[in-house]
Structures are given as structure tokens and as C-alpha cells.
Design a protein around this motif. Structure first.
Motif, PDB file in Angstrom:
ATOM      1  N   LEU A 132       0.824  -1.211   0.000  1.00 42.36           N
ATOM      2  CA  LEU A 132       0.000   0.000   0.000  1.00 42.36           C
ATOM      3  C   LEU A 132       0.859   1.262   0.000  1.00 42.36           C
ATOM      4  N   ILE A 133       1.945   1.232   0.772  1.00 47.94           N
ATOM      5  CA  ILE A 133       2.856   2.385   0.820  1.00 47.94           C
ATOM      6  C   ILE A 133       3.495   2.597  -0.552  1.00 47.94           C
ATOM      7  N   ARG A 134       3.959   1.516  -1.175  1.00 43.89           N
ATOM      8  CA  ARG A 134       4.550   1.625  -2.508  1.00 43.89           C
ATOM      9  C   ARG A 134       3.538   2.198  -3.496  1.00 43.89           C
ATOM     10  N   LYS A 135       2.319   1.725  -3.417  1.00 44.34           N
ATOM     11  CA  LYS A 135       1.261   2.175  -4.327  1.00 44.34           C
ATOM     12  C   LYS A 135       1.028   3.673  -4.175  1.00 44.34           C
ATOM     13  N   LYS A 136       0.976   4.135  -2.938  1.00 41.48           N
ATOM     14  CA  LYS A 136       0.743   5.555  -2.668  1.00 41.48           C
ATOM     15  C   LYS A 136       1.919   6.411  -3.121  1.00 41.48           C
ATOM     16  N   HIS A 137       3.126   6.010  -2.728  1.00 38.02           N
ATOM     17  CA  HIS A 137       4.318   6.798  -3.044  1.00 38.02           C
ATOM     18  C   HIS A 137       4.567   6.866  -4.555  1.00 38.02           C
ATOM     19  N   ALA A 138       4.289   5.762  -5.253  1.00 38.46           N
ATOM     20  CA  ALA A 138       4.529   5.729  -6.700  1.00 38.46           C
ATOM     21  C   ALA A 138       3.667   6.761  -7.429  1.00 38.46           C
ATOM     22  N   LYS A 139       2.516   7.098  -6.843  1.00 37.88           N
ATOM     23  CA  LYS A 139       1.624   8.096  -7.449  1.00 37.88           C
ATOM     24  C   LYS A 139       1.792   9.478  -6.821  1.00 37.88           C
ATOM     25  N   GLY A 140       2.721   9.573  -5.866  1.00 42.68           N
ATOM     26  CA  GLY A 140       2.987  10.862  -5.239  1.00 42.68           C
ATOM     27  C   GLY A 140       2.148  11.159  -4.017  1.00 42.68           C
ATOM     28  N   PHE A 141       1.267  10.231  -3.629  1.00 44.01           N
ATOM     29  CA  PHE A 141       0.404  10.460  -2.472  1.00 44.01           C
ATOM     30  C   PHE A 141       1.204  10.369  -1.170  1.00 44.01           C
ATOM     31  N   ILE A 181       3.494  12.312  -0.119  1.00 47.00           N
ATOM     32  CA  ILE A 181       4.870  12.805  -0.223  1.00 47.00           C
ATOM     33  C   ILE A 181       4.846  14.330  -0.099  1.00 47.00           C
ATOM     34  N   HIS A 182       5.452  14.852   0.954  1.00 50.56           N
ATOM     35  CA  HIS A 182       5.387  16.284   1.243  1.00 50.56           C
ATOM     36  C   HIS A 182       6.568  17.061   0.660  1.00 50.56           C
ATOM     37  N   SER A 183       7.638  16.369   0.340  1.00 53.25           N
ATOM     38  CA  SER A 183       8.812  17.030  -0.234  1.00 53.25           C
ATOM     39  C   SER A 183       8.557  17.355  -1.700  1.00 53.25           C
ATOM     40  N   PRO A 184       8.637  18.639  -2.094  1.00 50.56           N
ATOM     41  CA  PRO A 184       8.456  19.001  -3.507  1.00 50.56           C
ATOM     42  C   PRO A 184       9.458  18.298  -4.423  1.00 50.56           C
ATOM     43  N   PHE A 185      10.720  18.181  -3.955  1.00 54.06           N
ATOM     44  CA  PHE A 185      11.729  17.504  -4.771  1.00 54.06           C
ATOM     45  C   PHE A 185      11.353  16.047  -4.971  1.00 54.06           C
ATOM     46  N   ALA A 186      11.032  15.339  -3.881  1.00 52.46           N
ATOM     47  CA  ALA A 186      10.717  13.917  -3.970  1.00 52.46           C
ATOM     48  C   ALA A 186       9.481  13.676  -4.829  1.00 52.46           C
ATOM     49  N   PHE A 187       8.471  14.525  -4.682  1.00 52.33           N
ATOM     50  CA  PHE A 187       7.246  14.384  -5.473  1.00 52.33           C
ATOM     51  C   PHE A 187       7.548  14.508  -6.960  1.00 52.33           C
ATOM     52  N   ASN A 188       8.289  15.546  -7.326  1.00 53.32           N
ATOM     53  CA  ASN A 188       8.633  15.755  -8.734  1.00 53.32           C
ATOM     54  C   ASN A 188       9.535  14.633  -9.246  1.00 53.32           C
ATOM     55  N   PHE A 189      10.481  14.223  -8.430  1.00 50.53           N
ATOM     56  CA  PHE A 189      11.442  13.197  -8.830  1.00 50.53           C
ATOM     57  C   PHE A 189      10.745  11.866  -9.103  1.00 50.53           C
ATOM     58  N   ILE A 190       9.822  11.496  -8.231  1.00 47.31           N
ATOM     59  CA  ILE A 190       9.112  10.220  -8.395  1.00 47.31           C
ATOM     60  C   ILE A 190       8.155  10.259  -9.585  1.00 47.31           C
ATOM     61  N   ASN A 222       7.829  12.591 -12.135  1.00 49.60           N
ATOM     62  CA  ASN A 222       8.268  13.105 -13.439  1.00 49.60           C
ATOM     63  C   ASN A 222       9.612  12.571 -13.933  1.00 49.60           C
ATOM     64  N   VAL A 223      10.315  11.844 -13.084  1.00 53.13           N
ATOM     65  CA  VAL A 223      11.603  11.279 -13.508  1.00 53.13           C
ATOM     66  C   VAL A 223      11.560   9.748 -13.424  1.00 53.13           C
ATOM     67  N   ILE A 224      11.362   9.220 -12.230  1.00 54.77           N
ATOM     68  CA  ILE A 224      11.366   7.769 -12.064  1.00 54.77           C
ATOM     69  C   ILE A 224      10.265   7.109 -12.887  1.00 54.77           C
ATOM     70  N   TYR A 225       9.068   7.697 -12.848  1.00 56.70           N
ATOM     71  CA  TYR A 225       7.942   7.093 -13.569  1.00 56.70           C
ATOM     72  C   TYR A 225       7.533   7.890 -14.803  1.00 56.70           C
ATOM     73  N   GLU A 226       8.482   8.587 -15.375  1.00 57.08           N
ATOM     74  CA  GLU A 226       8.215   9.283 -16.621  1.00 57.08           C
ATOM     75  C   GLU A 226       7.872   8.261 -17.722  1.00 57.08           C
ATOM     76  N   LYS A 227       6.875   8.566 -18.526  1.00 60.14           N
ATOM     77  CA  LYS A 227       6.413   7.635 -19.555  1.00 60.14           C
ATOM     78  C   LYS A 227       6.923   7.990 -20.959  1.00 60.14           C
ATOM     79  N   HIS A 228       7.642   9.083 -21.080  1.00 61.52           N
ATOM     80  CA  HIS A 228       8.077   9.547 -22.390  1.00 61.52           C
ATOM     81  C   HIS A 228       9.052   8.554 -23.034  1.00 61.52           C
ATOM     82  N   GLY A 229       8.875   8.294 -24.312  1.00 57.32           N
ATOM     83  CA  GLY A 229       9.792   7.431 -25.042  1.00 57.32           C
ATOM     84  C   GLY A 229      10.883   8.253 -25.715  1.00 57.32           C
ATOM     85  N   TYR A 230      12.041   7.675 -25.903  1.00 58.04           N
ATOM     86  CA  TYR A 230      13.163   8.386 -26.504  1.00 58.04           C
ATOM     87  C   TYR A 230      13.673   7.608 -27.713  1.00 58.04           C
ATOM     88  N   THR A 231      14.045   8.342 -28.751  1.00 61.56           N
ATOM     89  CA  THR A 231      14.572   7.687 -29.952  1.00 61.56           C
ATOM     90  C   THR A 231      15.870   6.943 -29.653  1.00 61.56           C
TER      91      THR A 231
END
Length: 208
Positions: free
Chosen positions: A6-15, A17-26, A28-37
Motif C-alpha cells: 500500500l505504501i509503494r502504491k501511494k508513493h509511486a503516485k505521489g500520495f 509525499i510532502h517534499s516538492p523535490f521527492a514528489f517531482n522526482f518520483i 516526473n523522472v522515475i515514472y516518466e512515460k516519455h519514449g526516446y529515440t
């Protein structure tokens, strides 16, 4: 186990998480869906060299992390055949990358692979722990290293990527890192761990 899930599920979606850095990092970076050539280009190189990999999660994450942090100097412990090295070196062309693997056969394959892809990657035969790096990739189940040596090779802005943290030496190594107060932020992705050393952050471990 259910609570951890449950904790993993919440954190993976940013729920929760009070740290702005950690929220953005998780989110927009760790779970970014963008594909690269670059992913397609590297897959073609691997295909041309008859190399198969089952570690796409690690490879794509490594690429995103290097793009995000833009480290000038990177070190890779236990580079093996050099597959993840391709993704690391492709992410930020201005970085210098040194790689070490104790297995001579692996190093030879990695050198040959990078002769085609990126000639600026340096494969070394000996590790100098007095030299510092901005990003360090460690595969503790193929290469043994201690936390103090990693810290001696790090600066305040250094990030670490630790693989194989579910079993063996990797699991033991990761548990010690999470306990260490100098590892300010740790992100546990079940099989991959990310460490942020920056002293201005409060100590926190995220299960994602």
C-alpha cells in the motif's frame, strides 16, 4: 507485506509525499512515460551485436536519471557487457564516463560495443576511490564495494543507483545504505535503489 504494498502504491503516485523535490522526482523522472529515440537506436545496436537484455527497466531509468541530473562525471561499477553503459552514455553527451568490471571477458565485450557507439567511454583496470563523481552506478551482486568507498568518491550532489537490492549482497548492501544517515534520500523500487546524498534534505526512505 500488505502495508508495504500500500505504501509503494501511494508513493509511486505521489500520495503522502510532502517534499516538492521527492514528489517531482518520483512522478516526473522515475515514472516518466516519455519514449526516446535513443532507446530504439540502442536496441538496434544490441540486435546487431546479438546481445539480449532483460533489464529494460534499469536501462530506461538510468537514461532518465542521467538526463535529469546531467552529471559531468559518472562511474559505473560492474559494467559487465556494457549494455547499461550505452544508455548512461547516450543520455548526456557532455559527461565523462568511467567503467570498471573485474571480469576481463566482460570488459572486452563492453569495449568492442562502445567502439561502435561512443568512443569517449573509458574502461579502466583499477579503481581510484580518491576521485569524485556526480553519479555512480553499482551492481553489488557482480561487484563488491563498501559504503565508505562510495562516499569517498562522492560529493554533496552525487546520486547513486544500486541494482539487485532484492537478494544476496545487493539486499544486504541496500539495507545498510538505508540505515546510513549520510544517504539522505533513498528510493526503493523493489529491485533498484536510488540514493540522493544532498545534506540539505531530511533523511527519508521512499518505497515506490
Amino acid at each position: 507485506m500488505l502495508l508495504t504494498w500500500l505504501i509503494r502504491k501511494k508513493h509511486a503516485k505521489g500520495f503522502g509525499i510532502h517534499s516538492p523535490f521527492a514528489f517531482n522526482f518520483i512522478t516526473n523522472v522515475i515514472y516518466e512515460k516519455h519514449g526516446y529515440t535513443a532507446f530504439e537506436d540502442i536496441e538496434q545496436i544490441l540486435l546487431n551485436n546479438d546481445i539480449e537484455t532483460t533489464e529494460k527497466k534499469l536501462h530506461h531509468l538510468s537514461y532518465r536519471l542521467v538526463r535529469y541530473f546531467q552529471p559531468k562525471k559518472i562511474f559505473e561499477f560492474g559494467a559487465e557487457k556494457g549494455v547499461n553503459t550505452l544508455y548512461i552514455s547516450a543520455a548526456f553527451k557532455n559527461a565523462t564516463l568511467k567503467c570498471f568490471d573485474p571480469a576481463e571477458g566482460n570488459t572486452l565485450m563492453a569495449r568492442n560495443l562502445h567502439t561502435v557507439f561512443n568512443k569517449d567511454v573509458e574502461f579502466i583496470d583499477k579503481v581510484d576511490i580518491s576521485e569524485s563523481y556526480d553519479g555512480i552506478f553499482v551492481y553489488p551482486n557482480t561487484f563488491s564495494i563498501d559504503i565508505e568507498s562510495l562516499l569517498s568518491m562522492s560529493v554533496d550532489d552525487t546520486f547513486w543507483v544500486i541494482t539487485g537490492i532484492k537478494f544476496g549482497n545487493g539486499k544486504r548492501f541496500w539495507k545498510n545504505i538505508v540505515k546510513d544517515k549520510r544517504a539522505r534520500l533513498t528510493f526503493d523500487m523493489k529491485d533498484i535503489g536510488i540514493v540522493i546524498l544532498k545534506k540539505s534534505y531530511h533523511k527519508k526512505n521512499y518505497l515506490i
